[in-house]
Design a protein around this motif. Sequence first.
Motif, PDB file in Angstrom:
ATOM      1  N   THR A 239     -14.919   6.039   1.438  1.00  0.00           N
ATOM      2  CA  THR A 239     -14.460   4.555   0.966  1.00  0.00           C
ATOM      3  C   THR A 239     -13.158   3.648   2.284  1.00  0.00           C
ATOM      4  O   THR A 239     -12.580   4.845   2.639  1.00  0.00           O
ATOM      5  CB  THR A 239     -13.611   4.809  -0.243  1.00  0.00           C
ATOM      6  OG1 THR A 239     -12.411   5.750  -0.787  1.00  0.00           O
ATOM      7  CG2 THR A 239     -14.696   5.848  -1.263  1.00  0.00           C
TER       8      THR A 239
ATOM      9  N   CYS B 263      -8.124   9.983   7.277  1.00  0.00           N
ATOM     10  CA  CYS B 263      -8.940  10.805   6.563  1.00  0.00           C
ATOM     11  C   CYS B 263     -10.671  11.108   7.724  1.00  0.00           C
ATOM     12  O   CYS B 263     -11.487  11.761   7.333  1.00  0.00           O
ATOM     13  CB  CYS B 263      -9.301  10.770   5.613  1.00  0.00           C
ATOM     14  SG  CYS B 263      -7.826  11.241   4.006  1.00  0.00           S
TER      15      CYS B 263
ATOM     16  N   VAL C 138      -4.575   6.417   3.873  1.00  0.00           N
ATOM     17  CA  VAL C 138      -4.556   6.589   2.450  1.00  0.00           C
ATOM     18  C   VAL C 138      -3.513   6.134   1.853  1.00  0.00           C
ATOM     19  O   VAL C 138      -2.850   7.418   3.146  1.00  0.00           O
ATOM     20  CB  VAL C 138      -5.756   7.883   2.149  1.00  0.00           C
ATOM     21  CG1 VAL C 138      -5.009   7.679  -0.195  1.00  0.00           C
ATOM     22  CG2 VAL C 138      -6.601   8.065   1.817  1.00  0.00           C
TER      23      VAL C 138
ATOM     24  N   HIS D 238       0.862  14.364  -1.446  1.00  0.00           N
ATOM     25  CA  HIS D 238       0.431  15.030   0.096  1.00  0.00           C
ATOM     26  C   HIS D 238       1.583  15.974   0.762  1.00  0.00           C
ATOM     27  O   HIS D 238       2.719  15.735   0.500  1.00  0.00           O
ATOM     28  CB  HIS D 238      -0.407  13.833   1.487  1.00  0.00           C
ATOM     29  CG  HIS D 238      -0.929  14.203   2.080  1.00  0.00           C
ATOM     30  ND1 HIS D 238      -0.128  15.014   3.320  1.00  0.00           N
ATOM     31  CD2 HIS D 238      -2.250  14.747   1.656  1.00  0.00           C
ATOM     32  CE1 HIS D 238      -1.144  15.581   3.971  1.00  0.00           C
ATOM     33  NE2 HIS D 238      -2.687  15.395   3.315  1.00  0.00           N
TER      34      HIS D 238
ATOM     35  N   SER E  25      -2.787   9.130   5.705  1.00  0.00           N
ATOM     36  CA  SER E  25      -3.072  10.439   5.959  1.00  0.00           C
ATOM     37  C   SER E  25      -5.115  10.055   6.033  1.00  0.00           C
ATOM     38  O   SER E  25      -5.540   9.309   5.440  1.00  0.00           O
ATOM     39  CB  SER E  25      -3.427  11.350   3.963  1.00  0.00           C
ATOM     40  OG  SER E  25      -4.552  11.931   4.600  1.00  0.00           O
TER      41      SER E  25
ATOM     42  N   ASP F 189     -10.820  15.702  -2.698  1.00  0.00           N
ATOM     43  CA  ASP F 189     -10.169  14.458  -2.158  1.00  0.00           C
ATOM     44  C   ASP F 189     -10.485  13.628  -0.401  1.00  0.00           C
ATOM     45  O   ASP F 189     -10.370  12.316  -0.147  1.00  0.00           O
ATOM     46  CB  ASP F 189      -8.810  14.079  -2.115  1.00  0.00           C
ATOM     47  CG  ASP F 189      -8.710  13.924  -4.008  1.00  0.00           C
ATOM     48  OD1 ASP F 189      -9.482  14.216  -4.002  1.00  0.00           O
ATOM     49  OD2 ASP F 189      -7.579  14.074  -4.216  1.00  0.00           O
ATOM     50  N   TYR F 190     -10.098  14.691   0.639  1.00  0.00           N
ATOM     51  CA  TYR F 190     -10.574  13.893   1.820  1.00  0.00           C
ATOM     52  C   TYR F 190     -11.906  13.665   2.037  1.00  0.00           C
ATOM     53  O   TYR F 190     -11.945  11.939   3.129  1.00  0.00           O
ATOM     54  CB  TYR F 190     -10.278  15.368   2.894  1.00  0.00           C
ATOM     55  CG  TYR F 190      -8.244  15.489   3.378  1.00  0.00           C
ATOM     56  CD1 TYR F 190      -7.631  14.362   3.526  1.00  0.00           C
ATOM     57  CD2 TYR F 190      -8.271  17.131   2.423  1.00  0.00           C
ATOM     58  CE1 TYR F 190      -6.644  15.299   3.813  1.00  0.00           C
ATOM     59  CE2 TYR F 190      -6.549  17.329   2.626  1.00  0.00           C
ATOM     60  CZ  TYR F 190      -5.817  16.473   3.263  1.00  0.00           C
ATOM     61  OH  TYR F 190      -4.769  16.965   3.228  1.00  0.00           O
TER      62      TYR F 190
ATOM     63  N   GLY G  17     -10.718   4.411   4.957  1.00  0.00           N
ATOM     64  CA  GLY G  17     -10.032   6.032   5.950  1.00  0.00           C
ATOM     65  C   GLY G  17      -8.631   6.402   5.648  1.00  0.00           C
ATOM     66  O   GLY G  17      -8.642   7.346   5.797  1.00  0.00           O
TER      67      GLY G  17
ATOM     68  N   GLU H 216       0.675  -1.582  -0.316  1.00  0.00           N
ATOM     69  CA  GLU H 216      -0.482   0.199   0.264  1.00  0.00           C
ATOM     70  C   GLU H 216       0.894   1.218  -0.021  1.00  0.00           C
ATOM     71  O   GLU H 216       0.648   1.989  -0.605  1.00  0.00           O
ATOM     72  CB  GLU H 216      -1.159  -0.369   1.248  1.00  0.00           C
ATOM     73  CG  GLU H 216      -2.160  -0.329   1.226  1.00  0.00           C
ATOM     74  CD  GLU H 216      -2.563  -0.925   1.848  1.00  0.00           C
ATOM     75  OE1 GLU H 216      -4.258  -1.283   2.848  1.00  0.00           O
ATOM     76  OE2 GLU H 216      -1.653  -1.310   3.125  1.00  0.00           O
TER      77      GLU H 216
ATOM     78  N   ARG I 139     -13.671  12.119   0.268  1.00  0.00           N
ATOM     79  CA  ARG I 139     -13.798  11.066  -0.885  1.00  0.00           C
ATOM     80  C   ARG I 139     -13.025   9.608  -0.046  1.00  0.00           C
ATOM     81  O   ARG I 139     -13.517   8.671  -0.238  1.00  0.00           O
ATOM     82  CB  ARG I 139     -13.527  10.939  -2.495  1.00  0.00           C
ATOM     83  CG  ARG I 139     -13.237  10.328  -2.851  1.00  0.00           C
ATOM     84  CD  ARG I 139     -12.801  10.555  -4.497  1.00  0.00           C
ATOM     85  NE  ARG I 139     -10.876  10.819  -5.246  1.00  0.00           N
ATOM     86  CZ  ARG I 139     -10.444  10.845  -5.234  1.00  0.00           C
ATOM     87  NH1 ARG I 139     -10.558   8.977  -5.102  1.00  0.00           N
ATOM     88  NH2 ARG I 139      -8.824  10.746  -5.203  1.00  0.00           N
ATOM     89  N   PHE I 140     -11.675  10.051   0.138  1.00  0.00           N
ATOM     90  CA  PHE I 140     -11.102   8.625   0.796  1.00  0.00           C
ATOM     91  C   PHE I 140     -11.920   8.316   2.024  1.00  0.00           C
ATOM     92  O   PHE I 140     -11.598   7.739   2.727  1.00  0.00           O
ATOM     93  CB  PHE I 140     -10.053   9.430   1.326  1.00  0.00           C
ATOM     94  CG  PHE I 140      -8.887   8.982  -0.325  1.00  0.00           C
ATOM     95  CD1 PHE I 140      -8.844   8.778  -1.751  1.00  0.00           C
ATOM     96  CD2 PHE I 140      -7.969  10.279  -0.063  1.00  0.00           C
ATOM     97  CE1 PHE I 140      -8.306   8.839  -2.262  1.00  0.00           C
ATOM     98  CE2 PHE I 140      -7.571  10.600  -1.382  1.00  0.00           C
ATOM     99  CZ  PHE I 140      -7.214  10.032  -2.487  1.00  0.00           C
TER     100      PHE I 140
END
Length: 126
Positions: free
Chosen positions: A41, A63, A46, A14, A61, A34-35, A44, A7, A37-38
């Motif tokens: 899904t 989120c 990333v 960032h 990150s 993007d925060y 959370g 990953e 969005r992440f």
Amino acid sequence: MSASARELDVQLPHPFYTDPDGVTRPPGPDKHPDYARFAATGSGVVPVVRQVAGELVPALSICRYADVRGGLRRQDVFSRAAAVPTDQIDVTGTVLGMDGAEHARVRGTVKDAFTRSEVARRGAVV
């Protein structure tokens, strides 16, 4: 909130929003989309890369509010002292450079000035 080595191979830079002059400065009170969005899904969390002293360093990150709050309470994992070797800016002697009880004591003296209602009263955007 852990990520595998695979990953961390993701090369998502960032911070997500950087002005042409290199300063992270989200427009207005909203954070980069993007925060959200992440956060909506998966976990959370990333995998990202940050530039530290000219090198790309893998990072995560977080989120979601609850995850961030939980992480901030984990002084064994997330501490200012642990960040010192990679910090580009020396925050020693400031509230940003403190951990634990020392941070809480200093923060407690100014926290009332930063409530939503106090910031709104002063005419700042909340």
